[in-house]
Design a protein around this motif. Structure first.
Motif, PDB file in Angstrom:
ATOM      1  N   UNK A  92       0.859  -1.341  -0.048  1.00  0.00           N
ATOM      2  CA  UNK A  92       0.167  -0.090  -0.039  1.00  0.00           C
ATOM      3  C   UNK A  92       1.077   1.344   0.265  1.00  0.00           C
ATOM      4  N   UNK A  93       1.685   1.695   1.002  1.00  0.00           N
ATOM      5  CA  UNK A  93       2.962   2.314   1.207  1.00  0.00           C
ATOM      6  C   UNK A  93       3.446   2.894  -0.217  1.00  0.00           C
ATOM      7  N   UNK A  94       3.884   1.684  -1.932  1.00  0.00           N
ATOM      8  CA  UNK A  94       4.819   1.581  -2.616  1.00  0.00           C
ATOM      9  C   UNK A  94       3.283   2.400  -3.838  1.00  0.00           C
ATOM     10  N   UNK A  95       2.207   2.163  -3.023  1.00  0.00           N
ATOM     11  CA  UNK A  95       1.479   2.362  -4.292  1.00  0.00           C
ATOM     12  C   UNK A  95       1.242   4.050  -3.867  1.00  0.00           C
ATOM     13  N   UNK A  96       1.282   4.194  -2.908  1.00  0.00           N
ATOM     14  CA  UNK A  96       0.302   5.722  -2.525  1.00  0.00           C
ATOM     15  C   UNK A  96       2.056   6.196  -3.321  1.00  0.00           C
ATOM     16  N   UNK A  97       3.160   6.011  -2.637  1.00  0.00           N
ATOM     17  CA  UNK A  97       4.396   7.091  -3.207  1.00  0.00           C
ATOM     18  C   UNK A  97       4.225   6.617  -4.975  1.00  0.00           C
ATOM     19  N   UNK A  98       4.319   5.870  -5.633  1.00  0.00           N
ATOM     20  CA  UNK A  98       4.323   6.141  -6.718  1.00  0.00           C
ATOM     21  C   UNK A  98       2.876   7.006  -7.405  1.00  0.00           C
ATOM     22  N   UNK A  99       2.000   7.076  -7.148  1.00  0.00           N
ATOM     23  CA  UNK A  99       1.473   7.939  -7.470  1.00  0.00           C
ATOM     24  C   UNK A  99       2.215   9.309  -6.777  1.00  0.00           C
ATOM     25  N   UNK A 100       2.353   9.297  -6.086  1.00  0.00           N
ATOM     26  CA  UNK A 100       3.109  11.218  -5.248  1.00  0.00           C
ATOM     27  C   UNK A 100       4.294  11.129  -6.362  1.00  0.00           C
ATOM     28  N   UNK A 101       4.729  10.347  -6.465  1.00  0.00           N
ATOM     29  CA  UNK A 101       5.716  10.845  -7.858  1.00  0.00           C
ATOM     30  C   UNK A 101       4.907  10.770  -9.820  1.00  0.00           C
ATOM     31  N   UNK A 102       4.728   9.864  -9.593  1.00  0.00           N
ATOM     32  CA  UNK A 102       4.085  10.694 -10.735  1.00  0.00           C
ATOM     33  C   UNK A 102       2.977  11.489 -10.896  1.00  0.00           C
ATOM     34  N   UNK A 103       2.753  12.046  -9.950  1.00  0.00           N
ATOM     35  CA  UNK A 103       1.749  13.229 -10.043  1.00  0.00           C
ATOM     36  C   UNK A 103       3.427  14.386 -10.094  1.00  0.00           C
ATOM     37  N   UNK A 104       3.800  13.967  -9.000  1.00  0.00           N
ATOM     38  CA  UNK A 104       4.948  15.199  -8.761  1.00  0.00           C
ATOM     39  C   UNK A 104       6.302  15.279 -10.364  1.00  0.00           C
ATOM     40  N   UNK A 105       6.189  13.723 -11.333  1.00  0.00           N
ATOM     41  CA  UNK A 105       6.671  13.766 -12.864  1.00  0.00           C
ATOM     42  C   UNK A 105       5.715  14.395 -13.399  1.00  0.00           C
ATOM     43  N   UNK A 106       4.330  14.747 -13.681  1.00  0.00           N
ATOM     44  CA  UNK A 106       3.313  15.116 -14.375  1.00  0.00           C
ATOM     45  C   UNK A 106       4.060  17.074 -14.109  1.00  0.00           C
ATOM     46  N   UNK A 107       3.998  17.472 -12.505  1.00  0.00           N
ATOM     47  CA  UNK A 107       3.830  18.542 -12.209  1.00  0.00           C
ATOM     48  C   UNK A 107       5.247  20.238 -12.535  1.00  0.00           C
ATOM     49  N   UNK A 108       5.907  18.299 -12.268  1.00  0.00           N
ATOM     50  CA  UNK A 108       7.266  19.231 -11.766  1.00  0.00           C
ATOM     51  C   UNK A 108       8.943  18.843 -13.001  1.00  0.00           C
ATOM     52  N   UNK A 109       8.331  17.638 -12.627  1.00  0.00           N
ATOM     53  CA  UNK A 109      10.188  17.132 -13.442  1.00  0.00           C
ATOM     54  C   UNK A 109       9.620  16.780 -15.104  1.00  0.00           C
ATOM     55  N   UNK A 110       8.471  16.457 -16.134  1.00  0.00           N
ATOM     56  CA  UNK A 110       8.024  16.781 -16.978  1.00  0.00           C
ATOM     57  C   UNK A 110       8.558  17.809 -17.799  1.00  0.00           C
ATOM     58  N   UNK A 111       9.067  17.300 -18.882  1.00  0.00           N
ATOM     59  CA  UNK A 111       9.709  18.785 -20.226  1.00  0.00           C
ATOM     60  C   UNK A 111       8.254  19.100 -20.319  1.00  0.00           C
ATOM     61  N   UNK A 112       8.441  20.721 -19.987  1.00  0.00           N
ATOM     62  CA  UNK A 112       6.914  21.402 -20.259  1.00  0.00           C
ATOM     63  C   UNK A 112       6.536  21.407 -22.044  1.00  0.00           C
ATOM     64  N   UNK A 113       7.805  21.135 -22.661  1.00  0.00           N
ATOM     65  CA  UNK A 113       7.934  21.424 -24.505  1.00  0.00           C
ATOM     66  C   UNK A 113       8.581  20.522 -24.683  1.00  0.00           C
ATOM     67  N   UNK A 114       8.485  19.908 -25.897  1.00  0.00           N
ATOM     68  CA  UNK A 114       9.170  18.848 -26.814  1.00  0.00           C
ATOM     69  C   UNK A 114       8.679  17.887 -27.658  1.00  0.00           C
ATOM     70  N   UNK A 115       9.167  17.840 -28.811  1.00  0.00           N
ATOM     71  CA  UNK A 115       8.531  17.482 -29.819  1.00  0.00           C
ATOM     72  C   UNK A 115       8.685  16.136 -30.497  1.00  0.00           C
ATOM     73  N   UNK A 116      10.158  15.836 -30.362  1.00  0.00           N
ATOM     74  CA  UNK A 116      10.741  14.617 -30.798  1.00  0.00           C
ATOM     75  C   UNK A 116      11.072  13.875 -29.349  1.00  0.00           C
ATOM     76  N   UNK A 117      11.480  12.410 -29.765  1.00  0.00           N
ATOM     77  CA  UNK A 117      11.950  12.166 -28.990  1.00  0.00           C
ATOM     78  C   UNK A 117      13.469  12.030 -28.193  1.00  0.00           C
TER      79      UNK A 117
END
Length: 168
Positions: A92-117
């Motif tokens: 359960x703790x791992x699942x919660x932290x996966x959600x936290x990490x995915x949200x953090x990645x989407x909100x903070x860590x993912x590149x804002x603009x990218x057009x190629x791999x």
């Protein structure tokens, strides 16, 4: 010489296989507990900066107040880190932290603009030079997945509780 070397490797492999259920998950749990507890403490002692990135949060977190997201993130990081350390409710703790990490990645860590791999791959880094910064969250996700799927291992409260349950 070949037989001796082969038997030495065989003995080493048997030892590693015997210790794996005790050590493998424990090493992941300790590392992740340290990292997430540290992140939770930073939020505990820091100022809420989620308001600045609230629009970048994925659904449903983009509809929650920034102050609630801050509290949810902080408490998830602190409590789930302790759970991982103890090996209590590990999946359960791992699942919660996966959600936290995915949200953090989407909100903070993912590149804002990218057009190629190629441009996206520039974000697989640990820096603050732009292009995103998703290497560390990707490592956390890779380390959390074995805990989600395999559990805490034998050196955990989860395993102790299961052994006590089986005795009844």
């Amino acid at each position: 010489m070949t037989l001796t070397l082969s038997s030495a490797f065989g003995g080493l492999q048997r030892q590693l296989e015997r210790s794996a259920p005790w050590v493998a998950s424990l090493s992941l749990r300790v590392l992740l507990a340290w990292e997430f507890f540290e992140a939770g403490l930073e939020k505990w002692h820091g100022e809420n900066w989620f308001q600045d990135i609230q629009a970048a949060f994925p659904f449903p977190f983009d509809h929650l107040p920034a102050s609630l997201n801050w509290q949810l993130s902080m408490w998830a990081e602190l409590l789930c880190a302790l759970a991982l350390l103890l090996g209590l409710g590990t999946r359960f703790a791992a699942l919660v932290l996966i959600v936290v990490t995915v949200v953090a990645t989407a909100a903070v860590h993912w590149p804002a603009d990218w057009s190629s791999l190629g441009e996206l791959a520039q974000g697989y880094t640990i820096s603050n030079k732009g292009h995103g910064n998703f290497k560390l969250p990707a490592i956390y996700l890779a380390a959390l997945l074995p805990l989600l799927f395999q559990g805490a291992g034998k050196l955990s409260l989860d395993a102790l509780i299961e052994r006590l349950r089986q005795r009844r």
